[in-house]
Design an enzyme around this catalytic site. Structure first.
Site, PDB file in Angstrom:
ATOM      1  N   HIS A 241       0.807  -1.223   0.000  1.00 60.49           N
ATOM      2  CA  HIS A 241       0.000   0.000   0.000  1.00 60.49           C
ATOM      3  C   HIS A 241       0.844   1.278   0.000  1.00 60.49           C
ATOM      4  CE1 HIS A 241      -3.519  -2.406   1.165  1.00 60.49           C
ATOM      5  NE2 HIS A 241      -2.833  -2.907   2.168  1.00 60.49           N
TER       6      HIS A 241
HETATM    7  C1  BDR Z   1      -2.959   1.102   5.287  1.00 52.93           C
HETATM    8  O1  BDR Z   1      -3.250   0.720   6.630  1.00 52.93           O
HETATM    9  C2  BDR Z   1      -2.056   0.451   7.316  1.00 52.93           C
HETATM   10  O2  BDR Z   1      -2.202  -0.687   8.104  1.00 52.93           O
HETATM   11  C3  BDR Z   1      -1.000   0.240   6.277  1.00 52.93           C
HETATM   12  O3  BDR Z   1       0.267   0.599   6.741  1.00 52.93           O
HETATM   13  C4  BDR Z   1      -1.457   1.144   5.158  1.00 52.93           C
HETATM   14  O4  BDR Z   1      -0.996   2.452   5.345  1.00 52.93           O
HETATM   15  C5  BDR Z   1      -3.637   0.141   4.333  1.00 52.93           C
HETATM   16  O5  BDR Z   1      -5.029   0.193   4.471  1.00 52.93           O
END
Ligand code: BDR
Ligand code: CA
Length: 316
Positions: A241
């Site tokens: 992500h």
């Molecule tokens: C996002 O949520 C966090 O747990 C991850 O680091 C990322 O930024 C994904 O939904």
């Protein structure tokens, strides 16, 4: 072109760690500072983790601790995703230092840097939007002075990853996210629509680490449990992500954006839902009146995005 002057606002976090490594390795990025927020772990832990990673890589940049709780009323403060990011936020690897409470200086650091570098600072926010929203509350003038804001967050045309409606970073402080999207600055969201299609398999990660040296090996080591979690959820690899958003910062031509006004629901069953009113939509728009046009990455060249990461993080 000069280097991108970046403030990285983060909650390390396994995918945050890869994004941070990408930034410190990228020759076109000048990392001005790191600000931390609660999210994947309490803020004392995410701050410790940011410092640990930077020290392990031999990188010296300022780190400023930020928000410990959401601006949104009645949100839980002790609900951390230890099943994804580990008890220590970094995949349960050994970390020698203990978390300590630090002064909350992240929002003021952002303000000071944006004012000192008008039009130049790019904020890359890959955790909850709490620090950014507080900076806006404290100094509304920064909206005119910032370069732009890139966030990892949202789920515009796909389900959420924490509820059917919401992506985790937005869900964690939806009121802050609504303030960030509603401010008169340029925001580009890299949402689940795209990030859940950018995956690095365990084998590919090991190949990047094999050429990337000890720094990248640390990232690979701390990612192992995270990959297992995503494997059980049906993904063939590490969902990157936050690093996907980092690549947007350096290589925007790899992304296809949709533009429009964005609202975030911060109450009820749709808490954390990101809704865009596309700029070419015809129809009533009272809820969107006077809001600025923002953008989200609806699609992208995922192979090229992954190649950029491999090249930067796996380079000698
Ligand atoms: C996002 O949520 C966090 O747990 C991850 O680091 C990322 O930024 C994904 O939904
Ligand atoms: Ca994150």
């Amino acid at each position: 072109m000069g280097k991108h002057k970046v403030i990285f606002d983060t909650d390390p976090g396994v995918d945050d760690a890869l994004a941070l490594y990408y930034l410190v390795r990228h020759p076109q990025v000048q990392l001005v500072g790191v600000t931390t927020v609660f999210g994947n772990a309490p803020v004392a832990v995410t701050t410790r983790n940011a410092r640990f990673l930077l020290r392990s890589w031999g990188v010296t940049v300022p780190v400023h601790a930020g928000a410990a709780q959401s601006l949104t009323p009645d949100m839980p403060t002790e609900d951390f995703p230890v099943h994804i990011h580990g008890q220590n936020g970094l995949g349960n690897i050994d970390i020698p230092e203990q978390p300590v409470d630090e002064p909350d200086s992240a929002a003021q650091f952002m303000i000071d840097q944006i004012r000192a570098n008008p039009g130049q600072i790019r904020i890359l926010a890959v955790g909850r939007m709490t620090n950014l929203a507080r900076a806006l509350q404290m100094a509304p003038d920064i909206a005119d002075l910032v370069g732009d804001v890139v966030i990892m967050g949202g789920a515009f045309r796909v389900p959420g990853n924490i509820t059917p409606a919401a992506e985790a970073n937005i869900w964690g402080d939806p009121l802050a996210a609504d303030m960030v999207f509603g401010a008169d600055w340029h925001v580009t969201a890299i949402p689940l629509d795209l990030t859940t299609r950018t995956l690095i398999t365990r084998r590919e990660l090991q190949a990047i680490a094999a050429t990337g040296g000890a720094g990248m090996q640390l990232v690979a080591d701390l990612s192992q449990d995270y990959i297992s979690f995503y494997g059980q959820a049906g993904y063939d690899g590490m969902v990157i992500h936050d690093c996907c958003a980092a690549v947007f910062l350096t290589d925007p031509e790899l992304f296809r954006l949709i533009h429009g006004q964005v609202r975030v629901l911060w109450q009820g069953i749709g808490l954390g839902l990101t809704i865009m009113n596309p700029r070419d939509r015809k129809g009533p728009d009272a809820e969107w009146a006077d809001l600025p046009l923002q953008a989200y990455g609806a699609d992208g060249d995922t192979d090229a995005i992954l190649s950029r990461i491999a090249k930067i993080c796996g380079g000698e």
